[in-house]
Enzyme design. Structure first.
Site, PDB file in Angstrom:
ATOM      1  N   ASP A  23       4.850  29.016  34.610  1.00 13.27           N
ATOM      2  CA  ASP A  23       4.488  28.909  33.246  1.00 13.27           C
ATOM      3  C   ASP A  23       3.395  28.095  32.765  1.00 13.27           C
ATOM      4  OD1 ASP A  23       6.443  30.901  32.890  1.00 13.27           O
ATOM      5  OD2 ASP A  23       7.844  29.510  31.490  1.00 13.27           O
ATOM      6  N   ALA A  52      14.272  33.892  36.857  1.00 11.06           N
ATOM      7  CA  ALA A  52      14.402  32.464  37.108  1.00 11.06           C
ATOM      8  C   ALA A  52      15.084  31.705  36.045  1.00 11.06           C
ATOM      9  CB  ALA A  52      13.252  31.921  37.632  1.00 11.06           C
ATOM     10  N   ASN A  53      14.443  31.917  34.902  1.00 10.29           N
ATOM     11  CA  ASN A  53      15.121  31.064  33.925  1.00 10.29           C
ATOM     12  C   ASN A  53      16.539  31.376  33.483  1.00 10.29           C
ATOM     13  OD1 ASN A  53      12.678  30.376  32.957  1.00 10.29           O
ATOM     14  ND2 ASN A  53      12.211  31.551  31.599  1.00 10.29           N
ATOM     15  N   GLU A 149      10.367  42.405  34.263  1.00  6.76           N
ATOM     16  CA  GLU A 149       9.141  41.889  34.839  1.00  6.76           C
ATOM     17  C   GLU A 149       8.964  42.198  36.330  1.00  6.76           C
ATOM     18  OE1 GLU A 149       8.171  38.291  31.975  1.00  6.76           O
ATOM     19  OE2 GLU A 149       9.200  37.759  33.730  1.00  6.76           O
ATOM     20  N   ASN A 192      15.701  42.137  21.508  1.00  5.93           N
ATOM     21  CA  ASN A 192      15.304  41.442  20.166  1.00  5.93           C
ATOM     22  C   ASN A 192      14.721  42.761  19.255  1.00  5.93           C
ATOM     23  OD1 ASN A 192      12.737  42.109  21.237  1.00  5.93           O
ATOM     24  ND2 ASN A 192      12.339  39.911  21.680  1.00  5.93           N
ATOM     25  N   GLY A 231      20.704  34.099  14.625  1.00  7.19           N
ATOM     26  CA  GLY A 231      21.738  34.533  15.601  1.00  7.19           C
ATOM     27  C   GLY A 231      21.656  35.931  16.427  1.00  7.19           C
ATOM     28  N   ASP A 260      16.206  34.147  27.374  1.00  2.00           N
ATOM     29  CA  ASP A 260      16.690  34.077  28.475  1.00  2.00           C
ATOM     30  C   ASP A 260      18.180  33.023  28.738  1.00  2.00           C
ATOM     31  OD1 ASP A 260      14.441  35.504  29.134  1.00  2.00           O
ATOM     32  OD2 ASP A 260      13.322  33.608  29.948  1.00  2.00           O
ATOM     33  N   GLY A 295       9.184  23.610  26.962  1.00  2.00           N
ATOM     34  CA  GLY A 295       9.249  24.614  28.192  1.00  2.00           C
ATOM     35  C   GLY A 295      10.636  25.256  28.294  1.00  2.00           C
TER      36      GLY A 295
HETATM   37  O1  RIB Z   1      11.174  34.593  28.504  1.00  2.00           O
HETATM   38  C1  RIB Z   1      10.082  33.328  28.942  1.00  2.00           C
HETATM   39  C2  RIB Z   1       9.436  33.805  29.947  1.00  2.00           C
HETATM   40  O2  RIB Z   1       8.925  35.043  29.833  1.00  2.00           O
HETATM   41  C3  RIB Z   1       8.648  32.695  30.443  1.00  2.00           C
HETATM   42  O3  RIB Z   1       9.219  31.634  31.168  1.00  2.00           O
HETATM   43  C4  RIB Z   1       7.475  33.505  31.258  1.00  2.00           C
HETATM   44  O4  RIB Z   1       7.520  33.163  32.603  1.00  2.00           O
HETATM   45  C5  RIB Z   1       7.865  35.008  30.807  1.00  2.00           C
HETATM   46  O5  RIB Z   1       8.358  35.510  32.123  1.00  2.00           O
END
Ligand code: RIB
Length: 309
Positions: A23, A52-53, A149, A192, A231, A260, A295
């Site tokens: 990011d 990853a998040n 993604e 969302n 919420g 995420d 972040g």
């Molecule tokens: O949902 C947030 C994420 O969306 C960010 O970390 C970015 O990498 C995008 O994938």
């Protein structure tokens, strides 16, 4: 193939299949319009990517978590792997090489809202064959969570690869047309407002309750609509219930990755046996905690921090 010739974990609370991005974040007073240039803050590079998040968020809460993803053989890929490993995520399923690591260009405004452009890079090279080769991870996982993604055919293969008794959580972000078999495997589909409206088009009614009920007619066994500071709302086809789950009030600094963190927490708690509304009640607290720090991954709370929200 399970990378590194290590034995795959025997039991996983959560397998996340998805993206890993570096990011590249700039704070702005306001976003530029077409043809306009604005000055922003110094550039900061954070580990991110919706997959990853989610993996970091779940592991930080205490879930036994693995990530199935692809990064480049480059500095961004190493940043991402390091962040996963520090959080305790099993990275044996993270494939390396084939393209540069995915990158997300992110602007964050003073209210904490973000806008994001993703260059998928290695994420676009995560193939259905990679999913088939990771069968031991699927057999170990109570819950599998996936986003959009990565290529749609890879998402479809993920839905087909679920072990009997395990559960699929899908956040269709960024939104794309979804095949029927993917939609009907979701339990829940997590959207969302923007994603709900994309899927429903003209059939979206005025209220989130309408979106949830209409989304259920598209096949998912359950639906969760995230409502930001308000919420979430949960709907289950088995009970016909539609329940609002309020969020605690917090001062938002940066909303990046909060969705995420919410989805990861929800998926983990569903795997532990929580009812949908109870899992969402925990997840909104995780999402609320996540908006209070800068972040994505750096802002995700531990279970002890969630208790303080
Ligand atoms: O949902 C947030 C994420 O969306 C960010 O970390 C970015 O990498 C995008 O994938």
């Amino acid at each position: 193939m399970y990378e590194n010739d290590e034995p795959a974990p025997v039991r996983l609370d959560l397998l996340v299949v998805g993206s890993a991005n570096a990011d590249l974040v700039i704070g702005v007073e306001r976003r530029p319009g077409p043809g306009e240039t604005v000055l922003g803050s110094d550039l900061v590079v954070h580990p991110g990517g919706k997959g990853a998040n989610q993996a970091v968020a779940a592991a930080r809460l205490g879930a036994r978590t693995a990530l199935l993803a692809r990064v480049g053989d480059d500095a961004h890929g190493r940043l991402l792997l390091e962040s996963q490993q520090q959080a305790g995520v099993d990275t044996g399923g993270v494939l390396v090489g084939g393209a540069p690591t995915g990158v997300a260009l992110i602007t964050v405004d003073p209210s904490g809202d973000n806008s994001i452009v993703v260059s998928p890079g290695a994420n676009a090279r995560l193939t259905p064959e990679d999913i088939k080769a990771a069968d031991p991870l699927f057999r170990a996982a109570r819950v599998v969570s996936v986003q959009l993604e990565i290529p749609l055919e890879t998402v479809a293969e993920t839905a087909r690869s679920l072990a009997p008794g395990s559960r699929l959580v899908l956040n269709p972000s960024p939104p794309a047309p979804l095949p029927e078999d993917v939609l009907s495997a979701c339990d829940p589909l997590v959207v969302n407002e923007h994603e709900a409206r994309y899927i429903l088009g003209d059939t979206a009614g005025p209220a989130p309750e309408d979106w949830a009920r209409t989304l259920l007619t598209h096949g998912p066994r359950s639906v969760v609509v995230t409502l930001g500071a308000a919420g979430a709302l949960v709907a289950d086809s088995r009970t016909a219930d539609c329940v609002r789950v309020p969020s605690p009030e917090v001062d938002a600094v940066d909303t990046t990755g909060a969705g995420d963190a919410f989805t990861a927490a929800l998926a983990w708690r569903l795997g532990l046996g929580d009812e949908l509304a109870a899992a969402a009640a925990f997840a909104v607290r995780v999402g609320a905690a996540a908006v209070t720090g800068q972040g994505a991954q750096a802002s995700f709370p531990t279970a002890a921090q969630v208790a303080e929200v």
